[in-house]
Scaffold this motif. Structure first.
Motif, PDB file in Angstrom:
ATOM      1  N   HIS A   1     -84.121   4.787-148.978  1.00  0.00           N
ATOM      2  CA  HIS A   1     -83.143   5.326-148.272  1.00  0.00           C
ATOM      3  C   HIS A   1     -83.419   4.501-146.866  1.00  0.00           C
ATOM      4  O   HIS A   1     -82.508   4.495-146.123  1.00  0.00           O
TER       5      HIS A   1
ATOM      6  N   ALA B   1     -80.158  13.082-148.781  1.00  0.00           N
ATOM      7  CA  ALA B   1     -79.575  14.097-148.036  1.00  0.00           C
ATOM      8  C   ALA B   1     -78.612  14.919-149.201  1.00  0.00           C
ATOM      9  O   ALA B   1     -78.025  15.784-148.652  1.00  0.00           O
TER      10      ALA B   1
ATOM     11  N   SER C   1     -85.626  11.519-141.520  1.00  0.00           N
ATOM     12  CA  SER C   1     -84.427  12.168-142.002  1.00  0.00           C
ATOM     13  C   SER C   1     -84.107  13.556-141.196  1.00  0.00           C
ATOM     14  O   SER C   1     -85.122  14.216-141.383  1.00  0.00           O
TER      15      SER C   1
ATOM     16  N   ILE D   1     -83.302  16.397-141.889  1.00  0.00           N
ATOM     17  CA  ILE D   1     -83.055  17.284-142.839  1.00  0.00           C
ATOM     18  C   ILE D   1     -84.125  18.737-142.927  1.00  0.00           C
ATOM     19  O   ILE D   1     -85.271  18.365-142.783  1.00  0.00           O
TER      20      ILE D   1
ATOM     21  N   ALA E   1     -85.092  18.483-138.874  1.00  0.00           N
ATOM     22  CA  ALA E   1     -84.213  18.423-137.773  1.00  0.00           C
ATOM     23  C   ALA E   1     -84.317  19.086-136.478  1.00  0.00           C
ATOM     24  O   ALA E   1     -84.307  18.689-135.501  1.00  0.00           O
TER      25      ALA E   1
ATOM     26  N   ALA F   1     -84.679  10.922-135.215  1.00  0.00           N
ATOM     27  CA  ALA F   1     -83.783  11.276-136.495  1.00  0.00           C
ATOM     28  C   ALA F   1     -82.841  10.129-136.884  1.00  0.00           C
ATOM     29  O   ALA F   1     -82.438   9.432-136.072  1.00  0.00           O
TER      30      ALA F   1
ATOM     31  N   SER G   1     -80.169   8.911-140.066  1.00  0.00           N
ATOM     32  CA  SER G   1     -79.360   9.402-141.152  1.00  0.00           C
ATOM     33  C   SER G   1     -78.600   8.027-141.865  1.00  0.00           C
ATOM     34  O   SER G   1     -78.075   8.408-143.164  1.00  0.00           O
ATOM     35  N   HIS G   2     -78.552   6.991-141.357  1.00  0.00           N
ATOM     36  CA  HIS G   2     -78.046   6.090-141.962  1.00  0.00           C
ATOM     37  C   HIS G   2     -78.737   4.674-141.425  1.00  0.00           C
ATOM     38  O   HIS G   2     -79.690   4.601-140.661  1.00  0.00           O
TER      39      HIS G   2
ATOM     40  N   GLN H   1     -79.132   3.661-137.520  1.00  0.00           N
ATOM     41  CA  GLN H   1     -80.045   4.503-137.088  1.00  0.00           C
ATOM     42  C   GLN H   1     -81.604   4.201-137.262  1.00  0.00           C
ATOM     43  O   GLN H   1     -82.407   4.363-136.558  1.00  0.00           O
TER      44      GLN H   1
END
Length: 343
Positions: free
Chosen positions: A187, A249, A275, A277, A281, A292, A294-295, A298
């Motif tokens: 990821h 995710a 991540s 999650i 978070a 953090a 997420s993609h 980032q």
């Protein structure tokens, strides 16, 4: 008082972080503790004898432990998830009848695999310990006596990493964990490849085996793999400048996971990119101990920012250590656990 811990396996992370570290502090407080650990672990088998014989060995081992528990006569049984990693409840019930008090520890979404068993375990327990709020909310459907104790580290063992006086020219971005979680690196792999084209760094992976890395595209990255063992765990963490904790995710299981890797990184004083999650978070919500991601963009920007700013890494690492000292260490939670076990 006498406490009997029934655990999943010597090298299972939840056993290592949620049970073993409490034995000595409780003993120093005058309690007698026994830890009964599955062998092989509830998730493993011995290749030389195969699954079937390994299960028979586990069963015999657990029955021996039950016999030992009868002689020990614990006041409280502290049960980790369940005696076996299957639908069975018979030996759990035996342990339940053995002691006046049963405390169940739930640190993962075991109810996604064994919903009926998990509900029955919760209902037959006197108290349930959970590692985070999402698990608390689930258990609250079936029980009113619940205590949240996060997955912790021992400050005595997880020493603060000294800030290097002569930092290496190539900072080290690190990941440490079990082989089953190693594929999650996919990821953040695109961001790591992109980062490697612009900046020098080493990617340090610490796990039991490197086999899962074959499925991840890490081309162009200066990769270093080290085999994990309890004896070198802290040493390898101290070599890292930035920690990684990517999670998928799209899996329900992930939002109930403990933030163990993140806590390990913070405990030794390094920032992390993770991540956002579940517990992650909450820990990363104000960007004080890490970022953090997420993609891909980032992940790239967060890692790039930390890679280029040693002072920021130091400030975040210092804040992370302070958070661990206040909430995510054995020393901060021993009173709470002792109270639950005593009833």
């Amino acid at each position: 008082m006498r406490f009997g811990f029934v655990t999943l396996g010597a090298n299972v992370p939840s056993t290592r972080f949620r049970f073993y570290p409490y034995e000595n502090p409780l003993t120093k407080r005058g309690h007698r503790c026994r830890i009964w650990t599955s062998y092989p672990s509830v998730y493993d088998f011995i290749p030389a004898i195969g699954w079937r014989l390994s299960y028979q060995l586990k069963r015999a081992n657990r029955l021996l432990q039950y016999s030992q528990a009868r002689w020990f006569r614990p006041d409280t049984i502290y049960l980790e998830r369940g005696v076996f990693h299957d639908q069975s409840l018979w030996l759990d019930c035996w342990f339940r009848k053995l002691a006046p008090r049963l405390v169940l520890d739930v640190d993962d979404a075991i109810f996604l695999q064994f919903p009926d068993k998990t509900r029955q375990l919760i209902e037959m327990s006197d108290h349930v310990v959970v590692s985070n709020q999402p698990l608390y909310d689930y258990v609250a459907q079936y029980h009113s006596k619940i205590t949240e104790i996060p997955t912790c580290v021992s400050l005595e063992r997880y020493r603060l990493r000294e800030r290097p006086t002569n930092p290496p020219k190539k900072p080290i971005i690190g990941w440490m964990g079990t082989p089953s979680n190693l594929p999650f690196l996919a990821h953040c792999a695109p961001a790591l490849r992109r980062l490697a084209r612009e900046h020098a760094f080493t990617l340090l992976i610490v796990s039991n085996t490197s086999d899962p890395l074959r499925t991840i595209d890490l081309e162009g990255i200066d990769l270093r793999f080290e085999t994990w063992s309890p004896d070198v765990e802290i040493q390898r963490l101290h070599e890292m400048d930035i920690g990684l904790m990517p999670l998928p995710a799209d899996q329900d299981w992930m939002r109930y996971k403990a933030a163990t890797k993140l806590v390990q990184y913070m405990s030794i004083g390094i920032p992390a990119v993770a991540s956002p999650i579940g517990v992650n978070a909450m820990i990363l919500q104000d960007n004080s101990v890490g970022f953090a991601a997420s993609h891909e963009d980032q992940w790239f920007e967060s890692l790039r920012t930390l890679l280029l700013d040693a002072d920021l890494r130091h400030r975040m690492g210092k804040a992370g250590r302070a958070l661990v000292e206040s909430k995510f260490c054995i020393e901060a939670n021993i009173d709470r656990l002792e109270s639950v076990l005593k009833g």
